[in-house]
Design a protein around this motif. Structure first.
Motif, PDB file in Angstrom:
ATOM      1  N   VAL A  57      38.511  22.827   2.499  1.00 50.19           N
ATOM      2  CA  VAL A  57      37.734  24.032   2.818  1.00 50.19           C
ATOM      3  C   VAL A  57      37.988  25.114   1.768  1.00 50.19           C
ATOM      4  N   GLY A  58      39.252  25.267   1.362  1.00 49.80           N
ATOM      5  CA  GLY A  58      39.615  26.320   0.434  1.00 49.80           C
ATOM      6  C   GLY A  58      39.003  26.167  -0.941  1.00 49.80           C
ATOM      7  N   VAL A  59      38.871  24.937  -1.427  1.00 49.08           N
ATOM      8  CA  VAL A  59      38.322  24.731  -2.773  1.00 49.08           C
ATOM      9  C   VAL A  59      36.804  24.573  -2.757  1.00 49.08           C
ATOM     10  N   GLY A  60      36.208  24.657  -1.573  1.00 48.14           N
ATOM     11  CA  GLY A  60      34.749  24.630  -1.496  1.00 48.14           C
ATOM     12  C   GLY A  60      34.147  23.278  -1.191  1.00 48.14           C
ATOM     13  N   LEU A  61      34.972  22.224  -1.120  1.00 51.21           N
ATOM     14  CA  LEU A  61      34.429  20.904  -0.825  1.00 51.21           C
ATOM     15  C   LEU A  61      33.948  20.813   0.616  1.00 51.21           C
ATOM     16  N   GLY A  62      34.515  21.669   1.480  1.00 51.04           N
ATOM     17  CA  GLY A  62      34.060  21.673   2.861  1.00 51.04           C
ATOM     18  C   GLY A  62      32.598  22.047   2.968  1.00 51.04           C
ATOM     19  N   ALA A  63      32.160  22.959   2.092  1.00 53.57           N
ATOM     20  CA  ALA A  63      30.753  23.342   2.093  1.00 53.57           C
ATOM     21  C   ALA A  63      29.878  22.168   1.695  1.00 53.57           C
ATOM     22  N   LEU A  64      30.354  21.374   0.741  1.00 55.57           N
ATOM     23  CA  LEU A  64      29.612  20.169   0.344  1.00 55.57           C
ATOM     24  C   LEU A  64      29.501  19.207   1.511  1.00 55.57           C
ATOM     25  N   LEU A  65      30.613  19.031   2.218  1.00 55.47           N
ATOM     26  CA  LEU A  65      30.607  18.127   3.369  1.00 55.47           C
ATOM     27  C   LEU A  65      29.660  18.629   4.454  1.00 55.47           C
ATOM     28  N   ALA A  66      29.576  19.940   4.591  1.00 55.17           N
ATOM     29  CA  ALA A  66      28.725  20.518   5.627  1.00 55.17           C
ATOM     30  C   ALA A  66      27.242  20.451   5.264  1.00 55.17           C
ATOM     31  N   THR A  67      26.931  20.379   3.979  1.00 54.55           N
ATOM     32  CA  THR A  67      25.523  20.413   3.557  1.00 54.55           C
ATOM     33  C   THR A  67      25.008  19.066   3.076  1.00 54.55           C
ATOM     34  N   SER A  68      25.896  18.150   2.728  1.00 53.63           N
ATOM     35  CA  SER A  68      25.469  16.851   2.214  1.00 53.63           C
ATOM     36  C   SER A  68      25.431  15.814   3.328  1.00 53.63           C
ATOM     37  N   GLU A  69      24.248  15.291   3.595  1.00 53.26           N
ATOM     38  CA  GLU A  69      24.094  14.263   4.625  1.00 53.26           C
ATOM     39  C   GLU A  69      24.913  13.019   4.286  1.00 53.26           C
ATOM     40  N   ILE A  70      24.874  12.627   3.023  1.00 51.10           N
ATOM     41  CA  ILE A  70      25.537  11.384   2.614  1.00 51.10           C
ATOM     42  C   ILE A  70      27.052  11.516   2.714  1.00 51.10           C
ATOM     43  N   ALA A  71      27.611  12.617   2.164  1.00 51.62           N
ATOM     44  CA  ALA A  71      29.067  12.815   2.205  1.00 51.62           C
ATOM     45  C   ALA A  71      29.555  12.899   3.641  1.00 51.62           C
ATOM     46  N   PHE A  72      28.818  13.620   4.461  1.00 52.52           N
ATOM     47  CA  PHE A  72      29.200  13.759   5.865  1.00 52.52           C
ATOM     48  C   PHE A  72      29.183  12.409   6.564  1.00 52.52           C
ATOM     49  N   ALA A  73      28.127  11.637   6.348  1.00 52.09           N
ATOM     50  CA  ALA A  73      27.985  10.342   7.016  1.00 52.09           C
ATOM     51  C   ALA A  73      29.087   9.372   6.599  1.00 52.09           C
ATOM     52  N   ILE A  74      29.446   9.377   5.323  1.00 55.06           N
ATOM     53  CA  ILE A  74      30.493   8.465   4.843  1.00 55.06           C
ATOM     54  C   ILE A  74      31.819   8.760   5.534  1.00 55.06           C
ATOM     55  N   VAL A  75      32.222  10.038   5.517  1.00 57.93           N
ATOM     56  CA  VAL A  75      33.501  10.403   6.127  1.00 57.93           C
ATOM     57  C   VAL A  75      33.457  10.192   7.639  1.00 57.93           C
ATOM     58  N   LYS A  76      32.345  10.541   8.234  1.00 52.96           N
ATOM     59  CA  LYS A  76      32.202  10.419   9.685  1.00 52.96           C
ATOM     60  C   LYS A  76      32.361   8.974  10.134  1.00 52.96           C
ATOM     61  N   TRP A  77      31.656   8.048   9.508  1.00 49.19           N
ATOM     62  CA  TRP A  77      31.696   6.661   9.972  1.00 49.19           C
ATOM     63  C   TRP A  77      32.997   5.969   9.612  1.00 49.19           C
ATOM     64  N   LEU A  78      33.651   6.421   8.531  1.00 52.39           N
ATOM     65  CA  LEU A  78      35.004   5.929   8.261  1.00 52.39           C
ATOM     66  C   LEU A  78      35.948   6.363   9.383  1.00 52.39           C
ATOM     67  N   GLY A  79      35.798   7.612   9.825  1.00 53.14           N
ATOM     68  CA  GLY A  79      36.618   8.109  10.926  1.00 53.14           C
ATOM     69  C   GLY A  79      36.349   7.371  12.222  1.00 53.14           C
ATOM     70  N   VAL A  80      35.078   7.125  12.516  1.00 44.54           N
ATOM     71  CA  VAL A  80      34.710   6.383  13.723  1.00 44.54           C
ATOM     72  C   VAL A  80      35.334   4.990  13.698  1.00 44.54           C
ATOM     73  N   ALA A  81      35.185   4.299  12.559  1.00 47.05           N
ATOM     74  CA  ALA A  81      35.712   2.938  12.438  1.00 47.05           C
ATOM     75  C   ALA A  81      37.229   2.919  12.604  1.00 47.05           C
ATOM     76  N   TYR A  82      37.914   3.914  12.028  1.00 49.16           N
ATOM     77  CA  TYR A  82      39.369   3.936  12.106  1.00 49.16           C
ATOM     78  C   TYR A  82      39.850   4.180  13.529  1.00 49.16           C
ATOM     79  N   LEU A  83      39.199   5.101  14.242  1.00 51.37           N
ATOM     80  CA  LEU A  83      39.595   5.380  15.620  1.00 51.37           C
ATOM     81  C   LEU A  83      39.354   4.168  16.526  1.00 51.37           C
ATOM     82  N   ILE A  84      38.251   3.479  16.326  1.00 48.46           N
ATOM     83  CA  ILE A  84      37.979   2.282  17.120  1.00 48.46           C
ATOM     84  C   ILE A  84      38.996   1.190  16.794  1.00 48.46           C
ATOM     85  N   TYR A  85      39.330   1.062  15.508  1.00 48.76           N
ATOM     86  CA  TYR A  85      40.366   0.099  15.102  1.00 48.76           C
ATOM     87  C   TYR A  85      41.687   0.405  15.800  1.00 48.76           C
ATOM     88  N   LEU A  86      42.076   1.693  15.826  1.00 47.19           N
ATOM     89  CA  LEU A  86      43.318   2.070  16.506  1.00 47.19           C
ATOM     90  C   LEU A  86      43.239   1.753  17.992  1.00 47.19           C
TER      91      LEU A  86
END
Length: 208
Positions: A57-86
């Motif tokens: 957030v501090g270096v501005g990448l959070g804004a990219l994550l908030a505005t980029s559909e692709i970046a958001f989707a990649i991180v989101k589905w990696l998180g979903v997969a990891y939580l289901i794996y756990l």
């Protein structure tokens, strides 16, 4: 950052840290499986994940994550997969009664730290949330680094306390478990909570 602003963020941090989520489930799961002393290492990873999100957030990448559909989707589905794996892994965990005072034969500290880190680092919902909250406590006319450092230290402190309580509560339950059947159902319960957290994250929509 003025003292009054910091006090306001300090109060908000307690609500953020104690709010139910994948971090709390991870802390309780570690406490249940390994007891407090070893399970609490999971919190070190959780804190590292939070600090990474604040850095993003501090270096501005959070804004990219908030505005980029692709970046958001990649991180989101990696998180979903990891939580289901756990969740699946927790459901299939050993059902033998665990002595919390005995030396652990599994659950290496590095593994627990990495697990906690990935739980928080792979959650774009947390990053977007911090992106919305943190700037409200930042004074634009003052140096940013000390302010972000104060925010990171404050949130790390409240998280250390909150996760200690979650881990200790689960570890206390661990001391009472002597039945394979009870352990099996608790493993299934926590596994279900991980999967539910993953499903909840999957419903989180990107908002540009």
């Amino acid at each position: 950052m003025s003292l009054s602003t910091w006090l306001a963020f300090f109060a908000a941090s307690w609500a953020i840290s104690f709010s139910p989520g994948s971090g709390a489930v991870s802390a309780m799961s570690a406490g249940l499986r390994y007891g407090f002393r070893r399970g609490y290492w999971n919190t070190v990873g959780l804190i590292a994940g939070i600090l990474l999100q604040i850095l993003v957030v501090g270096v501005g990448l959070g804004a990219l994550l908030a505005t980029s559909e692709i970046a958001f989707a990649i991180v989101k589905w990696l998180g979903v997969a990891y939580l289901i794996y756990l969740g699946i892994k927790q459901m299939r965990a050993d059902t033998s009664p665990v002595d919390p005072d005995a030396p652990a034969t599994d659950g290496r500290i590095s593994t627990l730290v990495l697990r906690g880190f990935l739980v928080n680092a792979s959650n774009p919902k947390g990053t977007v949330f911090l992106l919305a909250v943190v700037p409200q406590f930042i004074a634009g006319g003052q140096p940013l680094l000390p302010q972000y450092a104060a925010i990171a230290a404050t949130l790390a402190f409240t998280d250390l306390v909150a996760m200690a309580i979650y881990t200790a509560l689960a570890a206390r339950v661990l001391r009472l478990l002597r039945s394979r059947r009870h352990i099996r159902w608790l493993n299934r319960g926590f596994g279900g909570l991980f999967i539910a957290a993953g499903a909840w994250l999957a419903t989180f929509r990107h908002h540009a």
